[in-house]
Design an enzyme around this catalytic site. Structure first.
Site, PDB file in Angstrom:
ATOM      1  CG  ASN A 190       0.576   7.981   8.693  1.00 24.61           C
ATOM      2  OD1 ASN A 190      -0.099   6.967   8.574  1.00 24.61           O
ATOM      3  ND2 ASN A 190       1.891   7.947   8.645  1.00 24.61           N
ATOM      4  CB  THR A 221      -0.968  -0.006   1.208  1.00 23.59           C
ATOM      5  OG1 THR A 221      -0.227  -0.272   2.402  1.00 23.59           O
ATOM      6  CG2 THR A 221      -2.040  -1.066   1.018  1.00 23.59           C
ATOM      7  CB  THR A 264       0.466  -2.061  10.382  1.00 29.45           C
ATOM      8  OG1 THR A 264      -0.266  -1.564  11.473  1.00 29.45           O
ATOM      9  CG2 THR A 264      -0.413  -1.983   9.165  1.00 29.45           C
ATOM     10  CB  THR A 272      -7.796  13.382   2.240  1.00 29.01           C
ATOM     11  OG1 THR A 272      -6.480  13.585   2.741  1.00 29.01           O
ATOM     12  CG2 THR A 272      -8.775  13.326   3.379  1.00 29.01           C
ATOM     13  CD  GLU A 284       2.952   5.051   6.450  1.00 27.12           C
ATOM     14  OE1 GLU A 284       2.104   4.469   5.757  1.00 27.12           O
ATOM     15  OE2 GLU A 284       2.689   5.630   7.505  1.00 27.12           O
ATOM     16  CE  LYS A 303       0.812  -3.475   3.274  1.00 26.63           C
ATOM     17  NZ  LYS A 303       0.163  -2.515   4.268  1.00 26.63           N
TER      18      LYS A 303
END
Length: 413
Positions: free
Chosen positions: A408, A154, A191, A413, A277, A180
């Protein structure tokens, strides 16, 4: 020295596996979003899943299947929708996914395991998934691991894959894996999704024990941001196609296989932490001198997960006080006068006292790690000794950058 060698092939390196990854239209981006791993024969299956009370339908489904039957033929993974917090509709979507794949493969639906990743609260677009299954099956290949690895990601910047080979008896045995994970990463479990294939023959109970121990030393020892997900799943298949004698109890051969399984999981876990991230470097925390392995790992995970430590690393600030503070709040008793801290080769604290060191050179050490992203040189090593105990533990994390907040803040959005 490791008693195995790295080979190419990922989850299709072990004998008797095929994989595929396609674009089924599940992601608005149009990127690959549906993956499949299939064993030629029924394989022993084991799993480790999220400890969150809010779980995705695929987690409940897999737990139910593995409790009733310790084997599987296929793993189906969709990316784009977590199918978590979707109520009874999400549960029926999971059942329908398994049945649709089983019918297309002509196998029992009980032989299908599921995984999902994406936005929490989003159901799987079932029309697109079911329409993609024939295309997915047609794409199955014994070289399809890379395609599958690319279809499960993702926010990841890179796919994550590994395969190792050793010899048991007079035959080669292989373990491969893909994973992933990039954000919402914290132990119990992080996660992440990880799928492991093996061509050894192992008893169901022993395979589950091996996987649980490997998870504790790998995926449960990484952190990016302190958040645990609803979908975390580690699924491992062992199909016996190496034709080695079945391993049914611990011994030399079982220890060798478990060590290689742990190495595969640790490689994937570190790749997830490295790809955190907004991260610019991997952080490895090694703790020695603890009472036992569990407490050593607890201290290591606390340091690796500290937002202040992670921020200092991003700022290339050799702030040993934050490391000491994190160790002190880990819930593990130790004598402060025994505390020793190193950053790479720089001794920052010894016998509980600060040491003189070259701050500019220590900062440069962290800068060099950041410039080596996705290379072996990208690791910032923090070494902490608590005393004279035999306990040793390692945890992995990453720095905390401005980009983490941006990624994040804009995720849905």
């Amino acid at each position: 020295m490791a008693d195995w060698q790295e080979i190419s092939g990922g989850v299709t390196a072990p004998r008797g596996y095929q994989a595929a990854g396609i674009t089924a239209g599940l992601k608005p981006s149009g990127l690959p979003d549906l993956a499949l791993i299939v064993s030629d024969v029924e394989a022993i299956a084991a799993g480790v899943f999220t400890t969150s009370q809010v779980k995705a339908a695929c987690v409940d489904y897999c737990r139910q299947q593995l409790q009733a039957k310790h084997s599987a033929r296929a793993i189906l993974c969709n990316a784009g929708q977590a199918n978590a917090a979707t109520g009874s509709h999400g549960w029926f979507d999971a059942l329908e996914s398994a049945m649709a794949l089983a019918q297309a493969l002509n196998i029992p639906s009980e032989s299908v395991l599921l995984a999902s990743t994406g936005v929490i609260g989003k159901r799987i677009p079932m029309d697109a998934l079911k329409a993609g299954i024939p295309k997915l099956i047609a794409a199955l290949s014994d070289t399809g691991s890379d395609a599958a690895a690319g279809a499960i990601i993702t926010t990841d910047l890179v796919p994550k894959s590994i395969a190792l080979e050793t010899t048991i008896g007079d035959r080669s045995v292989r373990i491969g894996g893909i994973a992933k994970g990039s954000g919402m990463i914290h132990p119990n479990m992080a996660t992440m999704l990880a799928f492991v294939t093996c061509d050894a023959a192992v008893s169901p109970a022993l395979w589950q024990q091996m996987l649980s121990r490997a998870a504790e030393k790998s995926f449960n020892s990484i952190t990016v941001d302190g958040d645990t997900s609803t979908n975390d799943s580690l699924i491992a298949l062992a199909n016996g196609q190496s034709r080695t004698p079945a391993i049914t109890e611990m011994g030399t051969e079982a220890e060798k296989l478990e060590a290689m399984l742990t190495a595969v999981c640790q490689h994937l876990a570190k790749a997830i932490a490295r790809d955190g991230e907004g991260a610019t470097c991997l952080v490895e925390v090694q703790v020695t001198g603890a009472h036992d392995e569990h407490t050593a790992r607890q201290v290591a995970k606390t340091i690796a997960g500290s937002s202040l430590v992670k921020s200092a690393i991003f700022g290339r600030d050799p702030n040993w006080g934050r490391i000491a503070a994190a160790a002190g709040r880990a819930g593990v008793p130790f004598e402060q006068e025994n505390l020793k801290i190193r950053l790479g080769d720089f001794l920052l604290m010894e016998k509980g006292q600060p040491q003189d060191f070259d701050r500019a050179a220590a900062s440069e050490y962290m800068k060099k790690a950041a410039s080596g992203a996705y290379l072996k040189e990208d690791t910032v090593l923090i070494s902490v000794s608590l005393g004279n105990g035999n306990g040793f533990g390692t945890a992995w994390g990453c720095d905390l950058s401005y980009d983490y907040v941006k990624i994040n803040a804009e995720y849905t959005t």
